[in-house]
Design an enzyme around this catalytic site. Structure first.
Site, PDB file in Angstrom:
ATOM      1  N   HIS A 122      42.452 -20.943 -31.235  1.00 57.37           N
ATOM      2  CA  HIS A 122      43.393 -21.918 -31.991  1.00 57.37           C
ATOM      3  C   HIS A 122      44.494 -20.825 -32.630  1.00 57.37           C
ATOM      4  CE1 HIS A 122      40.396 -24.699 -29.915  1.00 57.37           C
ATOM      5  NE2 HIS A 122      40.978 -24.910 -29.437  1.00 57.37           N
ATOM      6  N   SER A 140      35.271 -25.154 -29.235  1.00 55.92           N
ATOM      7  CA  SER A 140      35.138 -26.073 -29.617  1.00 55.92           C
ATOM      8  C   SER A 140      33.950 -26.644 -29.233  1.00 55.92           C
ATOM      9  CB  SER A 140      36.518 -27.366 -29.266  1.00 55.92           C
ATOM     10  OG  SER A 140      37.512 -26.851 -29.776  1.00 55.92           O
ATOM     11  N   MET A 169      43.126 -29.313 -27.603  1.00 57.27           N
ATOM     12  CA  MET A 169      42.360 -31.002 -27.335  1.00 57.27           C
ATOM     13  C   MET A 169      41.774 -31.464 -28.631  1.00 57.27           C
ATOM     14  SD  MET A 169      41.015 -32.136 -23.828  1.00 57.27           S
ATOM     15  CE  MET A 169      39.198 -30.762 -23.671  1.00 57.27           C
ATOM     16  N   GLY A 170      42.484 -30.400 -29.863  1.00 60.05           N
ATOM     17  CA  GLY A 170      41.817 -30.533 -31.086  1.00 60.05           C
ATOM     18  C   GLY A 170      40.433 -29.401 -31.761  1.00 60.05           C
ATOM     19  N   ALA A 171      39.821 -30.057 -32.972  1.00 60.23           N
ATOM     20  CA  ALA A 171      38.544 -29.387 -33.157  1.00 60.23           C
ATOM     21  C   ALA A 171      39.064 -27.867 -33.083  1.00 60.23           C
ATOM     22  CB  ALA A 171      36.894 -29.198 -31.918  1.00 60.23           C
ATOM     23  N   ASP A 212      39.789 -19.616 -21.651  1.00 59.88           N
ATOM     24  CA  ASP A 212      40.364 -20.532 -19.883  1.00 59.88           C
ATOM     25  C   ASP A 212      41.373 -20.017 -18.854  1.00 59.88           C
ATOM     26  OD1 ASP A 212      38.716 -23.112 -20.873  1.00 59.88           O
ATOM     27  OD2 ASP A 212      39.625 -22.632 -22.685  1.00 59.88           O
TER      28      ASP A 212
END
Length: 293
Positions: free
Chosen positions: A39, A188, A32-34, A152
């Site tokens: 990542h 994030s 989801m970015g950031a 997660d």
């Protein structure tokens, strides 16, 4: 190397089809970015196993059960693209919400069992949103491999269940949780912590690791979890949603540490919800029994 930014699924599929004709192996890293170092560790792992890597960036509205949380989620596409280019990502796929969920969209993917309890209890509808968007992204990219982080952990189980149940021909590969120097699991959402709360945040991992250690010594599961919850609150967290021992294989609740397990936690620090998990080593007698079996 520059990273191409693609927003339209037909364009993405055209590129993937060309890669297929070359016989190339394709990996996807959904985000989801950031983006942070966690990542990027997944991207590097993907680059090591595939010829081409797609990173998806989509802040998925259907997995947020709080409109304010969705509005506050950090959006840093320009910086994300630069980070992805620096490690050699081939495509950043960043579709628009209107294209992902066009007028008349009426399908939801719901995964039972592993989505029950934990975040499933405190974020109703969250995993339906996750399962739906992940299904779309896997089908849109047509990748051979997909990389997800273990931070997660419940989400990882949901994704594995859905690809088994729906016969999606892709291999799911998990990457270990990446932590800051002080032990805080990278997320994030950490960017939303105030300076005072950021100083308190590492206590979550410290208590988690200490609780796991006590369980591995054979301490009572209910009593040890109760002590752990109190320690998190004493560290300045306003609420502990859960601190639970679950089976590593299927997230079944455990009252006795008699098989490989995970200790999972979700707690609020100010306006920020943090999650984390660690493996729990079996007590020595149980470990010896498992090895003999």
């Amino acid at each position: 190397m520059s990273t191409a930014i693609v927003r339209i699924v037909s364009e993405l599929r055209s590129i993937v089809a060309a890669w297929r004709r070359e016989g190339l192996r394709i990996a996807v890293v959904p985000t989801m970015g950031a983006l942070h170092a966690g990542h990027l560790s997944l991207v590097r792992a993907a680059l090591a196993k595939a010829d081409r890597v797609i990173v998806t960036l989509f802040v998925n509205p259907t997995q947020f059960n709080n409109a304010a949380d969705l509005a506050a989620y950090p959006r840093t596409e320009h910086d994300d693209a630069a980070k992805l280019a620096s490690v050699g990502t081939h495509i950043l796929y960043a579709p628009n919400a209107a294209d992902m969920y066009p007028p008349g969209f009426a399908t939801t993917v719901s995964v039972g069992g592993v989505s029950d309890g934990l975040c499933g209890t405190f974020r109703p509808g969250h995993f339906d949103g996750v399962a739906t968007v992940v299904t779309k992204l896997l089908l849109q990219t047509g990748a051979d491999l997909a990389f997800f982080g273990e931070k997660d952990f419940q989400q990882l189980h949901v994704v594995r269940q859905l690809i088994r149940d729906l016969d999606i021909p892709i291999e799911i590969i998990a990457g270990p949780t990446v932590r800051e120097a002080d032990g805080l699991a990278m997320s994030s959402r950490n960017a939303r912590l105030t300076l005072a709360d950021r100083n308190k945040a590492p206590r979550l991992a410290e208590v988690l690791i200490q609780t796991a250690r006590q369980l591995s010594l054979g301490e009572s599961v209910p009593r040890t979890l109760s002590v752990g919850r109190e320690a998190i609150l004493a560290a300045g967290f306003s609420k502990v949603e859960y601190l639970e021992l679950r089976a590593d294989s299927n997230l079944a609740p455990m009252l006795t540490l008699d098989r490989p397990a995970r200790l999972l936690v979700a707690a609020w620090l100010g306006e920020t919800r943090l999650i984390d998990n660690v493996e729990v080593a079996l007590p020595r007698a149980e470990a010896l029994h498992q090895a003999a079996a």
